[in-house]
Design an enzyme around this catalytic site. Sequence first.
Site, PDB file in Angstrom:
ATOM      1  NE  ARG A 104     -34.442  10.431 -42.849  1.00 37.44           N
ATOM      2  CZ  ARG A 104     -33.829  11.640 -42.010  1.00 37.44           C
ATOM      3  NH1 ARG A 104     -33.609  11.266 -40.805  1.00 37.44           N
ATOM      4  NH2 ARG A 104     -33.776  12.579 -42.633  1.00 37.44           N
ATOM      5  CB  THR A 108     -43.047   8.213 -39.441  1.00 40.08           C
ATOM      6  OG1 THR A 108     -42.332   7.339 -40.470  1.00 40.08           O
ATOM      7  CG2 THR A 108     -44.303   8.255 -39.586  1.00 40.08           C
ATOM      8  CG  ASP A 200     -31.375  14.358 -49.363  1.00 41.82           C
ATOM      9  OD1 ASP A 200     -30.823  13.520 -49.795  1.00 41.82           O
ATOM     10  OD2 ASP A 200     -32.655  14.314 -49.161  1.00 41.82           O
ATOM     11  CG  ASP A 203     -32.258  15.175 -52.825  1.00 41.34           C
ATOM     12  OD1 ASP A 203     -32.492  14.181 -53.514  1.00 41.34           O
ATOM     13  OD2 ASP A 203     -33.138  15.859 -52.253  1.00 41.34           O
TER      14      ASP A 203
END
Length: 209
Positions: A104, A108, A200, A203
């Site tokens: 990603r 944006t 996340d 991560d």
Amino acid sequence: MSKVYVFDHPLIQHKLTYIRDKNTGTKEFRELVDEVATLMAFEITRDMPLEEIEIDTPVMKAKTKVLSGKKMAIVPILRAGIGMVDGILKLIPAAKVGHIGLYRDPETLKPVEYYAKLPADVEERDFIIVDPMLATGGSAVEAINSLKTRGAKSIKFMCLIAAPEGVQAIQEAHPDVDIYIAALDEKLNDHGYIVPGLGDAGDRLFGTK
Ligand code: PRP
Ligand code: URA
């Protein structure tokens, strides 16, 4: 319209709680994602076709059932989707594994494809795309586009946690793709993270950041 299946089995919900918990470390997080992927694979394969064969039990001949050899493929969205692959392969060891690399763009939030490698016989396979998170849906919609462009005809999408925005995005862009999730969360925050979510996924799986 795509159907949405929420796998609310108690074992899945229990393990998902510890996956969400920020105090769960990388090793345990990875193990739990693997276990939940196995449990979800059990549910998602409910409609696998069977055929009858004849075998000899120690007592007599018997007509009994085996999987009819449907060709399957699992496609993790890199990176975080990798964490779900082994758990699924425990139940479907003959499945082929393709990969779609997307990230990603942090500005944006749009997905950018950087890698794609699928089994050769794409048109004949039943695909399960896997990714722990369905947030805006941008990555999932793009991964499905990528498979369809290469000829895929049968696609399911499986994730741990989805936001309503992501579910809607798949339903609008790909009404033929059913969605299998362990939990449907409340919403996205201003950074495109699922709330309450798990943070996340990449991560936490790989111990980065
Ligand atoms: C995460 C996640 C999904 C995507 C979901 O990946 O694993 O692929 O975000 O967000 P979306 O629905 O808004 O597209 P990320 O882009 O952080 O990459 P990573 O797996 O390499 O960490
Ligand atoms: N990607 C993640 O890893 N987590 C989210 O909450 C949203 C996107």
